[in-house]
Structure formats: C-alpha cells, structure tokens
Enzyme design. Structure first.
Site, mmCIF file in Angstrom:
data_model
loop_
_atom_site.group_PDB
_atom_site.id
_atom_site.type_symbol
_atom_site.label_atom_id
_atom_site.label_comp_id
_atom_site.label_asym_id
_atom_site.label_seq_id
_atom_site.Cartn_x
_atom_site.Cartn_y
_atom_site.Cartn_z
ATOM 1 N N CYS A 166 66.998 11.007 48.881
ATOM 2 C CA CYS A 166 68.207 11.674 49.392
ATOM 3 C C CYS A 166 69.377 10.756 49.703
ATOM 4 C CB CYS A 166 67.868 12.453 50.661
ATOM 5 S SG CYS A 166 66.907 13.925 50.331
ATOM 6 N N LYS A 220 58.745 4.653 52.419
ATOM 7 C CA LYS A 220 58.472 4.634 53.856
ATOM 8 C C LYS A 220 56.991 4.936 54.023
ATOM 9 C CE LYS A 220 59.646 8.413 56.224
ATOM 10 N NZ LYS A 220 60.294 9.683 56.680
ATOM 11 N N GLY A 245 60.530 25.183 41.770
ATOM 12 C CA GLY A 245 60.418 23.749 42.059
ATOM 13 C C GLY A 245 59.313 23.496 43.065
HETATM 14 C C1 UDX Z 1 65.957 11.904 54.709
HETATM 15 C C2 UDX Z 1 66.476 12.629 55.956
HETATM 16 O O1 UDX Z 1 65.953 12.008 57.138
HETATM 17 C C3 UDX Z 1 66.078 14.092 55.900
HETATM 18 O O2 UDX Z 1 66.611 14.803 57.007
HETATM 19 C C4 UDX Z 1 66.602 14.683 54.608
HETATM 20 O O3 UDX Z 1 66.213 16.023 54.492
HETATM 21 C C5 UDX Z 1 66.099 13.911 53.404
HETATM 22 O O4 UDX Z 1 66.439 12.533 53.545
HETATM 23 P P1 UDX Z 1 63.595 10.934 53.936
HETATM 24 O O5 UDX Z 1 64.361 10.277 52.840
HETATM 25 O O6 UDX Z 1 62.371 11.709 53.590
HETATM 26 O O7 UDX Z 1 64.544 11.936 54.757
HETATM 27 O O8 UDX Z 1 63.136 9.804 54.982
HETATM 28 P P2 UDX Z 1 63.824 9.074 56.216
HETATM 29 O O9 UDX Z 1 62.872 9.093 57.338
HETATM 30 O O10 UDX Z 1 65.193 9.568 56.491
HETATM 31 O O11 UDX Z 1 63.911 7.574 55.694
HETATM 32 C C6 UDX Z 1 64.798 7.163 54.660
HETATM 33 C C7 UDX Z 1 64.754 5.666 54.498
HETATM 34 O O12 UDX Z 1 65.368 5.024 55.602
HETATM 35 C C8 UDX Z 1 63.339 5.086 54.408
HETATM 36 O O13 UDX Z 1 63.295 4.098 53.413
HETATM 37 C C9 UDX Z 1 63.124 4.505 55.778
HETATM 38 O O14 UDX Z 1 62.191 3.464 55.772
HETATM 39 C C10 UDX Z 1 64.519 4.010 56.108
HETATM 40 N N1 UDX Z 1 64.778 3.870 57.543
HETATM 41 C C11 UDX Z 1 64.716 4.951 58.369
HETATM 42 C C12 UDX Z 1 65.114 2.623 58.064
HETATM 43 O O15 UDX Z 1 65.181 1.632 57.342
HETATM 44 N N2 UDX Z 1 65.391 2.513 59.399
HETATM 45 C C13 UDX Z 1 65.358 3.592 60.249
HETATM 46 O O16 UDX Z 1 65.641 3.408 61.452
HETATM 47 C C14 UDX Z 1 64.997 4.838 59.718
HETATM 48 P P1 ADP Z 2 62.371 17.386 45.644
HETATM 49 O O1 ADP Z 2 62.045 16.077 46.285
HETATM 50 O O2 ADP Z 2 63.806 17.821 45.885
HETATM 51 O O3 ADP Z 2 61.404 18.469 45.990
HETATM 52 P P2 ADP Z 2 61.146 16.980 43.024
HETATM 53 O O4 ADP Z 2 61.715 16.228 41.862
HETATM 54 O O5 ADP Z 2 59.930 16.463 43.720
HETATM 55 O O6 ADP Z 2 62.366 17.162 44.052
HETATM 56 O O7 ADP Z 2 60.827 18.474 42.571
HETATM 57 C C1 ADP Z 2 61.642 19.269 41.785
HETATM 58 C C2 ADP Z 2 60.732 20.123 40.890
HETATM 59 O O8 ADP Z 2 61.532 21.139 40.288
HETATM 60 C C3 ADP Z 2 60.052 19.381 39.736
HETATM 61 O O9 ADP Z 2 58.642 19.518 39.854
HETATM 62 C C4 ADP Z 2 60.575 20.099 38.460
HETATM 63 O O10 ADP Z 2 59.595 20.237 37.450
HETATM 64 C C5 ADP Z 2 60.967 21.463 39.012
HETATM 65 N N1 ADP Z 2 61.950 22.224 38.229
HETATM 66 C C6 ADP Z 2 63.073 21.786 37.623
HETATM 67 N N2 ADP Z 2 63.723 22.817 37.028
HETATM 68 C C7 ADP Z 2 63.014 23.946 37.275
HETATM 69 C C8 ADP Z 2 63.159 25.352 36.942
HETATM 70 N N3 ADP Z 2 64.207 25.806 36.251
HETATM 71 N N4 ADP Z 2 62.217 26.214 37.375
HETATM 72 C C9 ADP Z 2 61.169 25.752 38.093
HETATM 73 N N5 ADP Z 2 60.962 24.477 38.431
HETATM 74 C C10 ADP Z 2 61.868 23.569 38.035
#
Ligand code: UDX
Ligand code: ADP
Length: 462
Positions: free
Chosen positions: A275, A338, A10
C-alpha cells in the site's frame, strides 16, 4: 434494502480475510469470494490458506461451507449477490502515461464490465481496493454504458484499513469503518445497507459516512500520513547514528507527546507492503494531474527517503565488510515486509538482497513464512538473472543454517523469533570478525557486543 447475499471479486490479502470476517459475524448472509486464479481459490478451499495471517485459519474454518464460499465461477457469484465488493489488485502502472506513479485500473475496469454484463435488478457495488479519487465515476460510467438487463447500481467506496499481520484484530475491532456514497436518497440508502452489515459487530459511532470522493481520497491520505511518520523517524535514525543518540529513545521521548503519539515511529530499514509506496505514488500523480507540483514533490520525498534508507543500509554493510562483499556469505533473516505475514510486496529485503547480489555477495536467506518460490520470483522481478540466483542465493530452514560460515548477518523483518536467537551459537557458527546489521533494532546491542560481534543497529550511535 436488506443484504442477504454478498460477493467479493478478488481473493487476496484484503478480500479473503475481510469476507471471512463478515461471514463469521453474519451467519445469515451468504458470502462468496470469487477469483479467476484457480490455484488461489483451491488454496482458500484447503487447509493451507494462501494468506498467512494469525487467527485467519480459525475464522475461515468456522464459516467455510456454512455461509462462506470460495469459487472461480465469478459470473454466478455476481449474479447471486445484492452487494459486490471489488477487491482486485490495483498495481502501479508500469507502462505508458503515468508509468511508475498512476494506478493500473485494468482489473477494476474488467470487473466493472463483467458486473454490468451479468447483473439484473438492483446491486450495490463497493470499492474495497485502494483506487485513485474519481474511480467510482469511471465504474458508474462503465456500468451505465454496458448494462444489458435494466440493472440499476449504486457505487460506494469502503476502503479497508486493515494492516497485514494484524488483519483479524483490525477487522474485529476497527478504529473506524469509512463508507462514501452519492449524497442522493438512493446513495444514502446504499450507504445505510452496507453500514447495517458492519453494525452487526462495529458500534454505530465508529462508522463514518462521507461523499464518494472524500472516502476515496481519505484512504490515500491515511496511508501517506502513516508512511510519512516512518520516513520522518528514519531520517532521524541516520542523525542518531552520526551523533550517538538512540532512535528508540528519541521515539519514546517524542511519542509521549499526545499530539505526536507513540505509533508508527519505529525506525526500520524502510517501509514495504502493497500500500504505502503505491498509494503515495498515486497521491503524487493526483497532485500533478491537478496542477499542484509542489504538493506532489512534498509527498514524493516520503518515498525518496525510504529508498535512501534501504540504500544506506546496503552501503553500510559493504563499507563495513572492508569495501567488498564479493564472494562473502551474508545471512539474511527475514524476507517478508513485516512480521506475521507471508507477503513480500515491496519488502525492503528485496531491495537489499538485490543490491548485495549486484555486489556479488552470496546470500543465505531464512524467513519463517515466505516460501522459496516467492523469494525466487521477487529477486527475478528485481532484475537478478537466473544464473546469479542459482549460484549466489541459498534458502535456509533456520537462522543458524543461514549464519553458518557467514561473514555477516542482517535482520530485515522483525519476526518475534529473532528476538530469542541463541546468540552464542550464532557467534560460534559465523566467520570472524562476525558482523551483525540489525535493520529492525530487535537484537540486544550490549549482549551482541559482549559476545564479540561487531554490531550495527539501525538508528543507534556507536
Ligand atoms: C498499511 C496500513 O497500515 C493499513 O491501514 C492499510 O490498509 C494498508 O497499508 P500494511 O502495509 O499491511 O498496512 O502494514 P503496516 O503495519 O502499515 O506496515 C507497513 C510497513 O511499514 C512495514 O514494512 C512495516 O515494517 C513498516 N513500519 C511500520 C515501520 O518501519 N515502522 C513503524 O513504526 C511501522
Ligand atoms: P490485495 O492485497 O489488495 O488483496 P491481491 O493482489 O492479493 O491484492 O489480490 C487481488 C486478487 O484479485 C488476485 O487474486 C486476482 O487474481 C484477483 N482479480 C483480479 N481481477 C479480478 C476479477 N475481474 N474478478 C475476480 N478476481 C480478480
């Protein structure tokens, strides 16, 4: 066991940057990132990386070709590795049992089957993707049932806590590294082998080791707690608008209480990203599956509030523009979920643009990093038909091009460049009365109003 060769299945937003950091910090370990998506691998091997992340180019350039390799030859990558990170996507299931809540584990399962088919000797398999609790046991079962060459495996959970936009800083200096594994001599040895990789640059006291299930669950809970803080402050943003309080002032006032803390209480048009929603849905599904409907409902409200915040913003726009946006041009500044990322997964902008298009608005979108194809794909997947997309959506290459002849402008992503807009120029370009809807509270309210804008700032009373 000393690790000399790592592979990662991935090459996404998690796998790519994480492996680049390991390769940069451990020049003696061979790190291979494998993905079946040829376009993505070609981009990782080019000067135009598929992931926009400040500082990523530098570390990829340092290590690529030395001990960092990107390939589509997944089998060879598995065969040559002592330790295999599984960082494939785990989207929310869109069909069948658990649809809309449970994680779709088909990519995890096919990765496990491939590992079993190809492996010889002893291998450590590390879950990097966020997965429901007990996935490790599914992986163990698949590995045991399909291994053909007397291979042995230890499965570890090592969730990634990096946030997009700050991935490199988060990887370089993490708050903690979490490693879960079986509490047997073999499991503990595998935990130690992985810990020794991180110990090259992370202090030992920041490496937390637990059993497998605690580690898997902690990832979901960390994201649920973070998202809950945003939904909590967003619920208060509406109350601020109604009462004349200022949500930023409230956040500052409560954030100085060391028990509450200042982070993740910035009100916004709604959280997005790959996430938060997915992991909370996952937690909700887990609670339901274990017969805990009240706990499930508690967490579901965090998502409900987030959806409400997005809908409320659109309603505010429509109501303010005299109850109709039909045929009106509205400038959208920011489409990423973001700042400092080109990722749009679950971005609030998708929801807001979709609803404005359903009201027959013309939208003119500008984002500094998200490309046109991505915006088209997101709006199409959100249910906007191609005809409406062609007639009512314009993609612009500057905020000023988007603002020209617009009735209203909405900021949806907190990109730094939006904090330095030439406001008089924007005002001149727009139709009057010129409305601004600031979904991130990044624009200067007083200056906007002094220029003649009719401004709504999220969480700020009139
Ligand atoms: C999140 C977690 O922070 C990270 O630890 C985990 O591994 C993956 O998910 P991410 O989704 O990349 O990370 O970004 P993050 O900074 O958490 O922001 C998520 C959303 O919340 C964004 O849309 C951001 O704009 C929003 N946000 C964040 C707010 O609206 N207010 C805040 O105070 C903080
Ligand atoms: P994340 O944000 O969790 O990194 P993404 O969707 O950006 O998730 O990335 C997941 C990646 O995993 C994709 O590029 C997809 O093509 C790849 N993937 C899915 N299944 C397999 C597999 N069996 N072997 C290798 N890569 C894979």
């Amino acid at each position: 066991m000393k690790i000399t060769s790592i592979c990662c299945l991935g090459a996404g937003y998690v796998g790519g940057p994480t492996m680049a950091m390991i390769a940069a910090k451990c020049p003696d370990i061979r790190v291979t990132v494998a993905d079946m998506n040829e376009k993505r691998i070609a981009a990782w091997n080019s000067d135009d990386l598929p992931v926009y992340e400040p500082g990523l180019d530098d570390i990829v350039t340092t290590a690529r070709g030395r001990n960092l390799h990107f390939t589509t030859d997944i089998k060879a990558a598995i065969a040559g590795a002592d330790l295999i990170f599984v960082s494939v996507g785990t989207p929310t299931k869109s069909y069948g049992i658990g649809a809309g809540r449970a994680a779709d584990l088909r990519y995890i399962e096919s990765a496990a089957r491939l590992i079993a088919e190809v492996s010889e000797g002893h291998k450590i398999i590390v879950e990097k993707s966020t997965i429901p609790v007990k996935t490790a046991s599914a992986i163990q079962t698949i590995l045991a049932a399909n291994s053909t060459k007397d291979a042995t495996f230890q499965v570890l959970s090592n969730p990634e806590f990096l946030a997009e936009g700050t991935a490199i800083a988060d990887l370089e200096n993490p708050d903690r590294i979490l490693i879960g594994g079986e509490q047997t001599p073999e499991g503990l040895a595998a935990i130690q082998a992985l810990a020794s990789v991180y110990q090259r640059w992370v202090p030992r006291e920041k490496i937390i080791t637990t059993n497998l299930w605690s580690s898997e669950l902690s990832k979901l809970v960390a994201n649920a707690f973070l998202a809950q803080r945003i939904s909590s402050i967003n619920s208060i943003s509406a109350l601020c608008e109604a009462t004349g309080a200022d949500v930023d002032e409230v956040a500052r006032a409560i954030g100085t209480d060391s028990r509450i803390g200042p982070k993740f209480i910035k009100s916004s048009v709604g959280f997005g990203g790959s996430c938060f929603q997915k992991d909370i849905l996952n937690l909700v599904y887990l609670c339901q599956s274990f017969g805990l409907p009240d706990a499930a409902e508690y967490w579901r409200q965090v998502i409900h509030l987030n959806d409400w915040q997005k809908s409320r913003f659109v309603e505010k726009i429509v109501r303010t523009l005299f109850n109709t946006v039909n045929g009106k041009r509205i400038a959208i500044l920011g489409f990423a979920f973001k700042k400092d990322t080109n990722d749009t997964r679950e971005s609030a902008a998708i929801h807001i643009c979709r609803d404005l298009l359903r009201e027959r608005a013309h939208i003119a979108i500008y984002d500094p990093q998200v490309d046109a194809a991505q915006i088209h794909q997101d709006l199409t997947e959100a249910g906007i038909d191609p005809e409406l997309l062609a007639t009512n959506v314009e993609l612009c290459d500057s905020p000023y091009a988007a603002a020209e002849n617009s009735h209203a402008l909405a900021t949806l992503t907190e990109w730094d460049e939006f904090r330095h807009l030439d406001l008089p120029r924007l005002y001149d370009l727009m139709l009057k009365p010129a409305f601004v809807f600031d979904g991130r509270a990044i624009l200067p309210t007083t200056a906007l109003k002094a220029l003649g804008f009719d401004a709504f700032i999220i969480g700020k009373g009139a």
